[in-house]
Design an enzyme around this catalytic site. Structure first.
Site, PDB file in Angstrom:
ATOM      1  N   ILE A 132       0.813  -1.214   0.000  1.00  0.00           N
ATOM      2  CA  ILE A 132       0.000   0.000   0.000  1.00  0.00           C
ATOM      3  C   ILE A 132       0.850   1.268   0.000  1.00  0.00           C
ATOM      4  O   ILE A 132       0.414   2.316  -0.473  1.00  0.00           O
ATOM      5  CB  ILE A 132      -0.984  -0.005   1.194  1.00  0.00           C
ATOM      6  CG1 ILE A 132      -2.105   1.017   0.951  1.00  0.00           C
ATOM      7  CG2 ILE A 132      -0.265   0.245   2.507  1.00  0.00           C
ATOM      8  CD1 ILE A 132      -3.265   0.891   1.913  1.00  0.00           C
ATOM      9  N   ASN A 188      -2.728   2.897  15.332  1.00  0.00           N
ATOM     10  CA  ASN A 188      -2.702   2.609  16.759  1.00  0.00           C
ATOM     11  C   ASN A 188      -3.600   3.634  17.454  1.00  0.00           C
ATOM     12  O   ASN A 188      -3.562   4.819  17.100  1.00  0.00           O
ATOM     13  CB  ASN A 188      -1.262   2.729  17.274  1.00  0.00           C
ATOM     14  CG  ASN A 188      -1.087   2.152  18.664  1.00  0.00           C
ATOM     15  OD1 ASN A 188      -1.809   2.527  19.584  1.00  0.00           O
ATOM     16  ND2 ASN A 188      -0.124   1.269  18.810  1.00  0.00           N
ATOM     17  N   GLY A 245       2.984  -4.071  11.215  1.00  0.00           N
ATOM     18  CA  GLY A 245       2.170  -4.267  10.018  1.00  0.00           C
ATOM     19  C   GLY A 245       2.058  -3.023   9.148  1.00  0.00           C
ATOM     20  O   GLY A 245       3.036  -2.312   8.904  1.00  0.00           O
ATOM     21  N   VAL A 246       0.829  -2.769   8.674  1.00  0.00           N
ATOM     22  CA  VAL A 246       0.585  -1.640   7.775  1.00  0.00           C
ATOM     23  C   VAL A 246       0.956  -0.324   8.440  1.00  0.00           C
ATOM     24  O   VAL A 246       1.553   0.564   7.814  1.00  0.00           O
ATOM     25  CB  VAL A 246      -0.901  -1.624   7.339  1.00  0.00           C
ATOM     26  CG1 VAL A 246      -1.212  -0.353   6.552  1.00  0.00           C
ATOM     27  CG2 VAL A 246      -1.218  -2.845   6.491  1.00  0.00           C
ATOM     28  N   ASP A 247       0.633  -0.186   9.706  1.00  0.00           N
ATOM     29  CA  ASP A 247       0.934   1.048  10.444  1.00  0.00           C
ATOM     30  C   ASP A 247       2.425   1.362  10.385  1.00  0.00           C
ATOM     31  O   ASP A 247       2.837   2.476  10.049  1.00  0.00           O
ATOM     32  CB  ASP A 247       0.465   0.878  11.890  1.00  0.00           C
ATOM     33  CG  ASP A 247       0.463   2.191  12.661  1.00  0.00           C
ATOM     34  OD1 ASP A 247       0.315   3.249  12.027  1.00  0.00           O
ATOM     35  OD2 ASP A 247       0.587   2.147  13.892  1.00  0.00           O
ATOM     36  N   THR A 264      -7.058  -6.635  10.016  1.00  0.00           N
ATOM     37  CA  THR A 264      -6.852  -8.072   9.780  1.00  0.00           C
ATOM     38  C   THR A 264      -5.433  -8.526  10.109  1.00  0.00           C
ATOM     39  O   THR A 264      -5.127  -9.705   9.967  1.00  0.00           O
ATOM     40  CB  THR A 264      -7.157  -8.428   8.312  1.00  0.00           C
ATOM     41  OG1 THR A 264      -6.319  -7.654   7.451  1.00  0.00           O
ATOM     42  CG2 THR A 264      -8.609  -8.161   7.983  1.00  0.00           C
ATOM     43  N   GLY A 265      -4.584  -7.601  10.535  1.00  0.00           N
ATOM     44  CA  GLY A 265      -3.212  -7.956  10.878  1.00  0.00           C
ATOM     45  C   GLY A 265      -3.087  -8.356  12.331  1.00  0.00           C
ATOM     46  O   GLY A 265      -3.623  -9.371  12.770  1.00  0.00           O
TER      47      GLY A 265
END
Length: 395
Positions: free
Chosen positions: A10, A23, A31-33, A118-119
């Site tokens: 992404i 968060n 993860g994505v964060d 979903t992570g």
């Protein structure tokens, strides 16, 4: 297309806004964060995040995107999955709704979403996907925006068990070689019956027996050569062909091949007084003409059709203004699904664009399955196509 499912990181997607599963505290996690913070610039982004303060699950807030290929980062806090009875699904739905509204308020024309929560939060991926598709679909019916659902790996994208099994069985029945992990050794009688209905040719019968069984001998169109002065025109042949279809009997033009599957040879045109000019003059409706005839007949609004077809307004306007528009197969099938056409009606629409569906191509087999089983949600169909690495419907 308004909603596109893509497999990518992404942080590499180009869009006006990138959505981050954030968060709730002023900190970044895994993860994505973590990936978004590192790509945008940790110090700059964390300073902006500090201005927002603590966030509650389901809420969304906006910051600049800094080094990302975007204008904004939309931060939204997903729920930690417990047992599904603590309002987790509604919280995820709120994440999508609030993020989309925030993007709209800030003039975004495109937004990229991950599968929220979903992570590390453990939200089930199949349920998260259904919620995402539902919320995005509802938003797009009222708004114009390009939305990317970004899936990082194959494991993040899962079809429901029954649908997955049905489609893999159908592909295996046709002996198309798909990816190894999709092949099932178990058979399904109902699917085999549908397969035979779709693809297996009917046994040939003698024309005399068929006419006797159907009791239409006296009404069957006659295709004996007419006298030259009677001028047997192409219109006569077309009309007789349509009548023969209704009576479910073979179309025979003095032992020539059926016009439904092959063109009449020049010798036949001479025999019956048909010229190339006659054929062109009596040609059927184009794809564009037939498409809008169906829309009018069903009493539908243009906006409802192109949104349901996952096609943007600009392309729809282009099609509407050009009677000879040449569409892609994905576009034709998108309209067929949006208009809830039958398999036969879809084949007719495809034929007007010079196309058909093959029984040796995975994409075509999947589309025949969806049409035969009355699956009319184009986003659900695109989920199936995506899982099989096939191009998505729309344009």
């Amino acid at each position: 297309m308004p909603l596109e499912i893509i497999r990518n990181d992404i942080t590499r997607v180009v869009a006006d806004a990138i959505v981050n599963t954030a968060n709730p505290e002023v900190a970044y996690g895994r993860g994505v964060d973590s990936a978004i913070y590192n790509a945008a610039g940790v110090e700059e982004l964390l300073a902006e995040r500090t201005k927002i303060g603590r966030m509650s699950p389901g809420h969304a807030a906006l910051t600049p995107a800094f080094k990302l290929n975007a204008k904004y980062i939309i931060h939204t806090v997903g729920p930690v999955w417990i047992d599904g009875n603590q309002g987790e699904a509604e919280t995820v739905a709120s994440c999508y709704r609030n993020s989309l509204e925030l993007a709209k308020e800030n003039g975004c024309e495109s937004v990229a979403f991950p599968l929220i929560a979903t992570g590390t939060y453990g939200f089930p991926k199949d349920l998260a996907l259904r919620i995402a598709i539902s919320e995005i679909s509802n938003f797009l019916f009222e708004n114009d925006m390009t939305i990317y659902m970004v899936v990082y790996d194959k494991e993040a994208f899962v079809l429901s068990g029954k649908l997955f099994n049905d489609v893999t069985e159908l592909i295996a029945e046709n002996e198309v070689v798909p990816h190894d992990h999709r092949i099932s050794n178990q058979s399904s009688a109902p699917l085999k019956e549908r397969w035979e209905k779709l693809f297996r040719p009917k046994p040939e019968a003698k024309k005399e027996e068929q006419r006797e069984e159907l009791k239409v001998e006296e009404t069957r169109p006659s295709f004996s050569p007419k006298a030259p002065e009677e001028n047997f025109t192409l219109y006569d042949i077309i009309e007789a062909q349509e009548e023969s279809k209704l009576m479910e009997i073979d179309f025979d033009l003095n032992d020539f091949e059926e016009m439904s599957s092959a063109p009449v040879e020049p010798a036949a045109m001479m025999t019956y007084g048909i010229s190339i000019d006659d054929m062109i003059k009596n040609k059927g409706q184009t794809f564009q003409e037939h498409l809008f005839r169906i829309i009018d007949r069903k009493g539908l609004k243009d906006v409802d059709v192109y949104k349901k077809a996952n096609i943007d307004r600009k392309l729809f306007s282009k099609i509407k203004s050009n009677v000879d528009y040449s569409p892609s197969k994905r576009t034709v099938l998108a309209f067929a699904i949006a208009l809830e056409l039958s398999l036969d009606e879809t084949l007719d629409l495809l034929g007007r664009a010079g196309m058909t569906l093959s029984r040796s191509n995975e994409f075509d087999i999947i589309m025949k399955y969806c049409l035969e089983n009355h699956i009319t949600d184009i986003l659900e169909i695109n989920c199936i196509l995506f899982d099989y690495d096939q191009p998505l419907l729309g344009a």
